[in-house]
Design a protein around this motif. Structure first.
Motif, PDB file in Angstrom:
ATOM      1  N   MET A   1       1.467  57.562  76.166  1.00  0.00           N
ATOM      2  CA  MET A   1       2.830  57.168  76.341  1.00  0.00           C
ATOM      3  C   MET A   1       2.871  55.655  76.569  1.00  0.00           C
ATOM      4  O   MET A   1       2.107  55.116  77.352  1.00  0.00           O
ATOM      5  CB  MET A   1       3.425  57.906  77.545  1.00  0.00           C
ATOM      6  N   LEU A   2       3.765  54.964  75.867  1.00  0.00           N
ATOM      7  CA  LEU A   2       3.938  53.526  76.070  1.00  0.00           C
ATOM      8  C   LEU A   2       4.622  53.296  77.407  1.00  0.00           C
ATOM      9  O   LEU A   2       5.559  54.002  77.772  1.00  0.00           O
ATOM     10  CB  LEU A   2       4.772  52.930  74.936  1.00  0.00           C
ATOM     11  N   THR A   3       4.138  52.307  78.154  1.00  0.00           N
ATOM     12  CA  THR A   3       4.697  52.067  79.483  1.00  0.00           C
ATOM     13  C   THR A   3       5.490  50.780  79.580  1.00  0.00           C
ATOM     14  O   THR A   3       6.126  50.533  80.597  1.00  0.00           O
ATOM     15  CB  THR A   3       3.587  52.044  80.547  1.00  0.00           C
ATOM     16  N   GLY A   4       5.485  49.938  78.550  1.00  0.00           N
ATOM     17  CA  GLY A   4       6.260  48.713  78.637  1.00  0.00           C
ATOM     18  C   GLY A   4       6.196  47.891  77.375  1.00  0.00           C
ATOM     19  O   GLY A   4       5.539  48.243  76.406  1.00  0.00           O
ATOM     20  N   GLN A   5       6.912  46.770  77.394  1.00  0.00           N
ATOM     21  CA  GLN A   5       6.920  45.836  76.280  1.00  0.00           C
ATOM     22  C   GLN A   5       6.945  44.421  76.830  1.00  0.00           C
ATOM     23  O   GLN A   5       7.639  44.139  77.805  1.00  0.00           O
ATOM     24  CB  GLN A   5       8.136  46.056  75.383  1.00  0.00           C
ATOM     25  N   GLN A   6       6.164  43.537  76.215  1.00  0.00           N
ATOM     26  CA  GLN A   6       6.168  42.126  76.596  1.00  0.00           C
ATOM     27  C   GLN A   6       7.046  41.363  75.621  1.00  0.00           C
ATOM     28  O   GLN A   6       7.011  41.598  74.420  1.00  0.00           O
ATOM     29  CB  GLN A   6       4.754  41.542  76.541  1.00  0.00           C
ATOM     30  N   PHE A   7       7.841  40.447  76.150  1.00  0.00           N
ATOM     31  CA  PHE A   7       8.699  39.618  75.314  1.00  0.00           C
ATOM     32  C   PHE A   7       8.117  38.211  75.327  1.00  0.00           C
ATOM     33  O   PHE A   7       8.448  37.392  76.164  1.00  0.00           O
ATOM     34  CB  PHE A   7      10.134  39.671  75.826  1.00  0.00           C
ATOM     35  N   GLN A   8       7.194  37.954  74.391  1.00  0.00           N
ATOM     36  CA  GLN A   8       6.456  36.697  74.369  1.00  0.00           C
ATOM     37  C   GLN A   8       7.186  35.633  73.559  1.00  0.00           C
ATOM     38  O   GLN A   8       7.339  34.510  73.992  1.00  0.00           O
ATOM     39  CB  GLN A   8       5.052  36.925  73.822  1.00  0.00           C
TER      40      GLN A   8
ATOM     41  N   ASN B   1       6.326  37.914  68.334  1.00  0.00           N
ATOM     42  CA  ASN B   1       5.290  38.730  68.965  1.00  0.00           C
ATOM     43  C   ASN B   1       5.826  39.376  70.234  1.00  0.00           C
ATOM     44  O   ASN B   1       5.945  38.726  71.256  1.00  0.00           O
ATOM     45  CB  ASN B   1       4.069  37.849  69.286  1.00  0.00           C
ATOM     46  N   GLU B   2       6.155  40.660  70.142  1.00  0.00           N
ATOM     47  CA  GLU B   2       6.659  41.411  71.292  1.00  0.00           C
ATOM     48  C   GLU B   2       5.923  42.756  71.360  1.00  0.00           C
ATOM     49  O   GLU B   2       6.466  43.789  70.990  1.00  0.00           O
ATOM     50  CB  GLU B   2       8.170  41.614  71.168  1.00  0.00           C
ATOM     51  N   PRO B   3       4.667  42.734  71.823  1.00  0.00           N
ATOM     52  CA  PRO B   3       3.865  43.962  71.805  1.00  0.00           C
ATOM     53  C   PRO B   3       4.298  44.984  72.849  1.00  0.00           C
ATOM     54  O   PRO B   3       4.833  44.641  73.901  1.00  0.00           O
ATOM     55  CB  PRO B   3       2.458  43.458  72.132  1.00  0.00           C
ATOM     56  N   TYR B   4       4.058  46.233  72.516  1.00  0.00           N
ATOM     57  CA  TYR B   4       4.217  47.328  73.470  1.00  0.00           C
ATOM     58  C   TYR B   4       2.856  47.543  74.122  1.00  0.00           C
ATOM     59  O   TYR B   4       1.827  47.189  73.557  1.00  0.00           O
ATOM     60  CB  TYR B   4       4.649  48.610  72.759  1.00  0.00           C
ATOM     61  N   TYR B   5       2.832  48.144  75.309  1.00  0.00           N
ATOM     62  CA  TYR B   5       1.549  48.356  75.961  1.00  0.00           C
ATOM     63  C   TYR B   5       1.531  49.651  76.762  1.00  0.00           C
ATOM     64  O   TYR B   5       2.568  50.217  77.091  1.00  0.00           O
ATOM     65  CB  TYR B   5       1.162  47.181  76.853  1.00  0.00           C
ATOM     66  N   VAL B   6       0.300  50.083  77.060  1.00  0.00           N
ATOM     67  CA  VAL B   6       0.050  51.208  77.957  1.00  0.00           C
ATOM     68  C   VAL B   6      -0.705  50.627  79.144  1.00  0.00           C
ATOM     69  O   VAL B   6      -1.732  49.958  78.974  1.00  0.00           O
ATOM     70  CB  VAL B   6      -0.804  52.299  77.278  1.00  0.00           C
ATOM     71  N   LEU B   7      -0.200  50.848  80.348  1.00  0.00           N
ATOM     72  CA  LEU B   7      -0.826  50.362  81.572  1.00  0.00           C
ATOM     73  C   LEU B   7      -1.527  51.527  82.258  1.00  0.00           C
ATOM     74  O   LEU B   7      -0.938  52.587  82.441  1.00  0.00           O
ATOM     75  CB  LEU B   7       0.236  49.762  82.502  1.00  0.00           C
ATOM     76  N   PHE B   8      -2.790  51.330  82.630  1.00  0.00           N
ATOM     77  CA  PHE B   8      -3.575  52.372  83.271  1.00  0.00           C
ATOM     78  C   PHE B   8      -3.639  52.161  84.780  1.00  0.00           C
ATOM     79  O   PHE B   8      -3.297  51.088  85.281  1.00  0.00           O
ATOM     80  CB  PHE B   8      -4.989  52.403  82.671  1.00  0.00           C
ATOM     81  N   GLU B   9      -4.103  53.173  85.500  1.00  0.00           N
ATOM     82  CA  GLU B   9      -4.145  53.129  86.970  1.00  0.00           C
ATOM     83  C   GLU B   9      -4.982  51.976  87.510  1.00  0.00           C
ATOM     84  O   GLU B   9      -4.711  51.461  88.582  1.00  0.00           O
ATOM     85  CB  GLU B   9      -4.698  54.448  87.523  1.00  0.00           C
ATOM     86  N   ASP B  10      -6.012  51.565  86.777  1.00  0.00           N
ATOM     87  CA  ASP B  10      -6.874  50.476  87.253  1.00  0.00           C
ATOM     88  C   ASP B  10      -6.353  49.096  86.821  1.00  0.00           C
ATOM     89  O   ASP B  10      -7.053  48.108  86.900  1.00  0.00           O
ATOM     90  CB  ASP B  10      -8.312  50.677  86.784  1.00  0.00           C
ATOM     91  N   PHE B  11      -5.106  49.039  86.375  1.00  0.00           N
ATOM     92  CA  PHE B  11      -4.409  47.821  85.957  1.00  0.00           C
ATOM     93  C   PHE B  11      -4.917  47.239  84.639  1.00  0.00           C
ATOM     94  O   PHE B  11      -4.559  46.135  84.271  1.00  0.00           O
ATOM     95  CB  PHE B  11      -4.424  46.738  87.050  1.00  0.00           C
ATOM     96  N   THR B  12      -5.778  47.966  83.924  1.00  0.00           N
ATOM     97  CA  THR B  12      -6.115  47.539  82.574  1.00  0.00           C
ATOM     98  C   THR B  12      -5.004  48.030  81.655  1.00  0.00           C
ATOM     99  O   THR B  12      -4.209  48.898  82.023  1.00  0.00           O
ATOM    100  CB  THR B  12      -7.468  48.116  82.113  1.00  0.00           C
TER     101      THR B  12
ATOM    102  N   PHE C   1      -0.180  47.151  71.696  1.00  0.00           N
ATOM    103  CA  PHE C   1       0.046  47.549  70.314  1.00  0.00           C
ATOM    104  C   PHE C   1       1.032  46.549  69.716  1.00  0.00           C
ATOM    105  O   PHE C   1       2.190  46.490  70.120  1.00  0.00           O
ATOM    106  CB  PHE C   1       0.603  48.970  70.241  1.00  0.00           C
ATOM    107  N   HIS C   2       0.547  45.758  68.765  1.00  0.00           N
ATOM    108  CA  HIS C   2       1.359  44.716  68.157  1.00  0.00           C
ATOM    109  C   HIS C   2       2.022  45.227  66.884  1.00  0.00           C
ATOM    110  O   HIS C   2       1.431  45.998  66.134  1.00  0.00           O
ATOM    111  CB  HIS C   2       0.498  43.490  67.838  1.00  0.00           C
ATOM    112  N   GLN C   3       3.229  44.769  66.627  1.00  0.00           N
ATOM    113  CA  GLN C   3       3.966  45.192  65.439  1.00  0.00           C
ATOM    114  C   GLN C   3       3.537  44.408  64.203  1.00  0.00           C
ATOM    115  O   GLN C   3       3.712  44.883  63.088  1.00  0.00           O
ATOM    116  CB  GLN C   3       5.466  45.022  65.665  1.00  0.00           C
TER     117      GLN C   3
END
Length: 68
Positions: A1-8, A12-23, A27-29
């Motif tokens: 599941m995607l957990t967020g998106q960065q607005f750079q 370039n506005e990639p989506y990301y998955v954030l894990f419990e260990d902060f890694t 995923f770039h379009q």
């Protein structure tokens, strides 16, 4: 599941998955080459950094892992 998106920037506005260990995994379009060229630069390949050491994770609780 995607957990967020960065607005750079507009290219370039990639989506990301954030894990419990902060890694995270991004995923770039668009491919990196396309983003570089849209910004008016020349893409001449990727160079890996020699001798790079990852940083230690330090949180508000210190360098120790978060409790589960």
């Amino acid at each position: 599941m995607l957990t967020g998106q960065q607005f750079q920037n507009e290219w370039n506005e990639p989506y990301y998955v954030l894990f419990e260990d902060f890694t995270h995994v991004k995923f770039h379009q668009r491919p990196l080459r396309e983003v570089v060229e849209l910004q008016g630069a020349t893409f001449d390949g990727i160079r890996h950094v020699e001798g790079w050491v990852p940083q230690r994770l330090v949180t508000a609780t210190g360098p120790n892992p978060l409790p589960r």
